[in-house]
Design a protein around this motif. Structure first.
Motif, short mmCIF file in Angstrom:
data_model
loop_
_atom_site.label_atom_id
_atom_site.label_comp_id
_atom_site.label_asym_id
_atom_site.label_seq_id
_atom_site.Cartn_x
_atom_site.Cartn_y
_atom_site.Cartn_z
N LYS A 136 85.69 45.19 87.50
CA LYS A 136 85.05 46.01 86.46
C LYS A 136 83.63 46.39 86.86
CE LYS A 136 87.57 43.68 82.79
NZ LYS A 136 87.50 42.42 82.07
N ALA A 137 83.05 45.63 87.79
CA ALA A 137 81.64 45.86 88.18
C ALA A 137 81.54 46.51 89.56
CB ALA A 137 80.90 44.53 88.17
N ASP A 138 82.64 47.15 90.01
CA ASP A 138 82.66 47.72 91.37
C ASP A 138 81.54 48.73 91.64
OD1 ASP A 138 84.77 46.25 92.22
OD2 ASP A 138 86.27 47.86 92.11
N TYR A 139 81.07 49.41 90.58
CA TYR A 139 80.09 50.49 90.78
C TYR A 139 78.67 50.05 90.43
CZ TYR A 139 78.84 55.42 91.36
OH TYR A 139 78.30 56.60 91.81
N ILE A 140 78.48 48.73 90.37
CA ILE A 140 77.15 48.20 90.03
C ILE A 140 76.62 47.45 91.24
CG2 ILE A 140 75.86 46.61 88.53
CD1 ILE A 140 78.07 47.02 86.42
N THR A 141 75.48 47.89 91.78
CA THR A 141 74.86 47.13 92.87
C THR A 141 73.34 47.28 92.85
OG1 THR A 141 75.10 46.47 95.18
CG2 THR A 141 74.96 48.86 94.77
N GLY A 142 72.67 46.24 93.34
CA GLY A 142 71.20 46.26 93.44
C GLY A 142 70.50 46.04 92.10
N GLN A 143 71.25 45.53 91.12
CA GLN A 143 70.67 45.39 89.78
C GLN A 143 70.22 43.96 89.48
OE1 GLN A 143 70.25 48.32 88.04
NE2 GLN A 143 71.00 49.03 90.01
N VAL A 144 69.25 43.89 88.59
CA VAL A 144 68.84 42.59 88.06
C VAL A 144 69.22 42.60 86.58
CG1 VAL A 144 66.92 41.00 87.65
CG2 VAL A 144 66.87 42.54 89.64
N ILE A 145 70.20 41.78 86.22
CA ILE A 145 70.68 41.78 84.84
C ILE A 145 69.98 40.65 84.08
CG2 ILE A 145 72.73 41.79 83.36
CD1 ILE A 145 73.18 43.82 85.53
N HIS A 146 69.28 41.01 83.04
CA HIS A 146 68.52 40.02 82.27
C HIS A 146 69.40 39.42 81.18
CE1 HIS A 146 64.77 41.36 84.13
NE2 HIS A 146 65.33 42.55 84.11
N VAL A 147 69.59 38.11 81.24
CA VAL A 147 70.36 37.41 80.20
C VAL A 147 69.39 36.36 79.64
CG1 VAL A 147 72.47 36.13 79.67
CG2 VAL A 147 72.49 37.81 81.54
N ASP A 148 68.55 36.81 78.72
CA ASP A 148 67.38 35.99 78.36
C ASP A 148 66.97 36.10 76.90
OD1 ASP A 148 66.33 38.52 78.18
OD2 ASP A 148 64.86 38.30 79.78
N VAL A 186 63.91 34.73 84.73
CA VAL A 186 62.89 35.51 84.02
C VAL A 186 61.50 35.20 84.59
CG1 VAL A 186 62.55 33.81 82.15
CG2 VAL A 186 62.14 36.25 81.71
N SER A 187 61.32 33.99 85.13
CA SER A 187 60.02 33.62 85.72
C SER A 187 59.67 34.51 86.91
CB SER A 187 60.03 32.16 86.20
OG SER A 187 60.14 31.29 85.13
N GLY A 188 60.70 34.94 87.63
CA GLY A 188 60.47 35.81 88.79
C GLY A 188 60.14 37.24 88.38
N VAL A 189 60.40 37.56 87.13
CA VAL A 189 60.15 38.92 86.63
C VAL A 189 58.79 38.95 85.90
CG1 VAL A 189 61.01 40.75 85.11
CG2 VAL A 189 62.63 39.29 86.36
N ALA A 238 54.22 28.66 90.07
CA ALA A 238 53.90 29.59 91.17
C ALA A 238 54.99 29.57 92.24
CB ALA A 238 52.56 29.23 91.79
N ASN A 239 55.42 28.37 92.62
CA ASN A 239 56.45 28.26 93.66
C ASN A 239 57.79 28.83 93.18
OD1 ASN A 239 56.75 26.18 91.78
ND2 ASN A 239 56.78 24.52 93.29
N TYR A 240 58.18 28.43 91.98
CA TYR A 240 59.48 28.84 91.42
C TYR A 240 59.52 30.36 91.16
CZ TYR A 240 63.52 28.66 88.22
OH TYR A 240 64.74 28.85 87.61
N ALA A 241 58.46 30.88 90.53
CA ALA A 241 58.42 32.31 90.23
C ALA A 241 58.42 33.14 91.52
CB ALA A 241 57.20 32.64 89.37
N ALA A 242 57.67 32.65 92.52
CA ALA A 242 57.65 33.36 93.81
C ALA A 242 59.04 33.35 94.45
CB ALA A 242 56.62 32.73 94.74
N SER A 243 59.72 32.20 94.37
CA SER A 243 61.07 32.12 94.97
C SER A 243 62.03 33.07 94.25
CB SER A 243 61.61 30.69 94.93
OG SER A 243 61.99 30.30 93.62
N LYS A 244 61.92 33.16 92.94
CA LYS A 244 62.85 33.98 92.17
C LYS A 244 62.52 35.48 92.31
CE LYS A 244 65.42 30.61 90.55
NZ LYS A 244 66.83 30.47 90.95
#
Ligand code: NAI
Length: 245
Positions: A228-240, A141-144, A151-157
């Protein structure tokens, strides 16, 4: 290797450990990657085997390009295929930007972001040959949202999110999916070190008013690793717990 093979980086504890155990329960042969603690990684393998699953250990510092190349070569040689890659290894070196050392900035980028580049870089050729594969990158979530003191961690994420979307576009035509999970605050040794006041302030920002557990992330990783997730790509799933919405 008849079973599908999943590699989980930084799997000796915390979220990585739970992802490894959950994937093994789902039928994957799991490679438990670790950097420092062989003993704790062995405990993960023992747990997996006690639950009727199977897997093995592999020591590798994922921030090292050459070491990561060696790991991928050996895994492909030993098992013939690697079907799932979970880039979970990560570190924090928190400080306000005025006080952040160059070494702490570099260490976090090299482990969190370059570590993902290294593993993907050295596994892509094999996955392209297989014409299948699932790559799951653990962002944050820090990267979002950004987070003061990170700063370092959020930039990496945030970098991991850009990497995820780009890899998804490059690899989609060969049936390879690439997704990211952005956890919020999860109870692990990484968050245990936060002071009570920081934890209380964090809970205030979480609509569900509590930290998550490692299983919350592991269940999402297991879903993204499954067909089950074969048709899901390029997504960012938020579990937060609703932090980023
Ligand atoms: P943790 O500190 O308990 O586990 C991280 C693991 O990565 C450790 O086993 C460590 O040895 C391993 N590791 C570190 N550097 C490595 C390297 N160079 N090569 C191989 N392994 C290495 O942390 P936790 O909480 O389990 O976090 C796992 C992932 O989830 C990390 O990427 C973290 O940034 C991310 N995350 C964690 C959150 C949390 O609240 N705990 C929130 C959002 C993201």
């Amino acid at each position: 290797m008849d079973k599908k093979v999943a590699l989980v980086t930084g799997a000796s504890r915390g979220i990585g450990r739970q992802i490894a155990i959950t994937l093994a329960a789902q039928g994957f042969f799991v490679i438990v990657n670790f950097n420092g603690s062989a003993q704790r990684a062995q405990e993960v393998i023992d747990t997996i085997k006690n639950q009727g699953g199977d897997g093995s250990l592999y020591q590798c510092n994922v921030s090292d390009f050459a070491e990561t190349e060696q790991m991928m070569k050996e895994l492909v040689k030993s098992y013939g295929h690697v079907d799932v890659l979970v880039n979970n290894a990560g570190i924090t070196r928190d400080n306000l930007i005025m006080k952040m050392s160059e070494a702490d900035f570099d260490a976090v980028i090299e482990t969190n972001l370059k570590g993902c580049f290294n593993t993907i870089r050295h596994l892509t050729r094999q996955m392209l040959k297989q014409r299948s594969g699932k790559i799951i990158n653990i962002a944050s979530v820090s990267g979002v949202l950004g987070n003061a003191g990170q700063a370092n961690y959020a930039a990496s994420k945030a970098g991991i999110i850009g990497l995820t979307k780009t890899m998804a576009r490059e690899l989609a035509s060969r049936g390879i999916t690439v997704n990211a999970i952005a956890p919020g605050f999860i109870n692990t040794e990484m968050t245990e070190v936060l002071s009570d006041s920081v934890k209380e302030a964090a809970v205030e920002q979480i609509p569900l008013k509590r930290f998550g557990e490692t299983k919350d992330i592991a269940e999402m990783a297991a879903f993204l690793a499954s067909d089950k997730a074969d048709y899901i790509t390029g997504q960012v799933i938020h579990v937060d717990g609703g932090m980023a919405m």
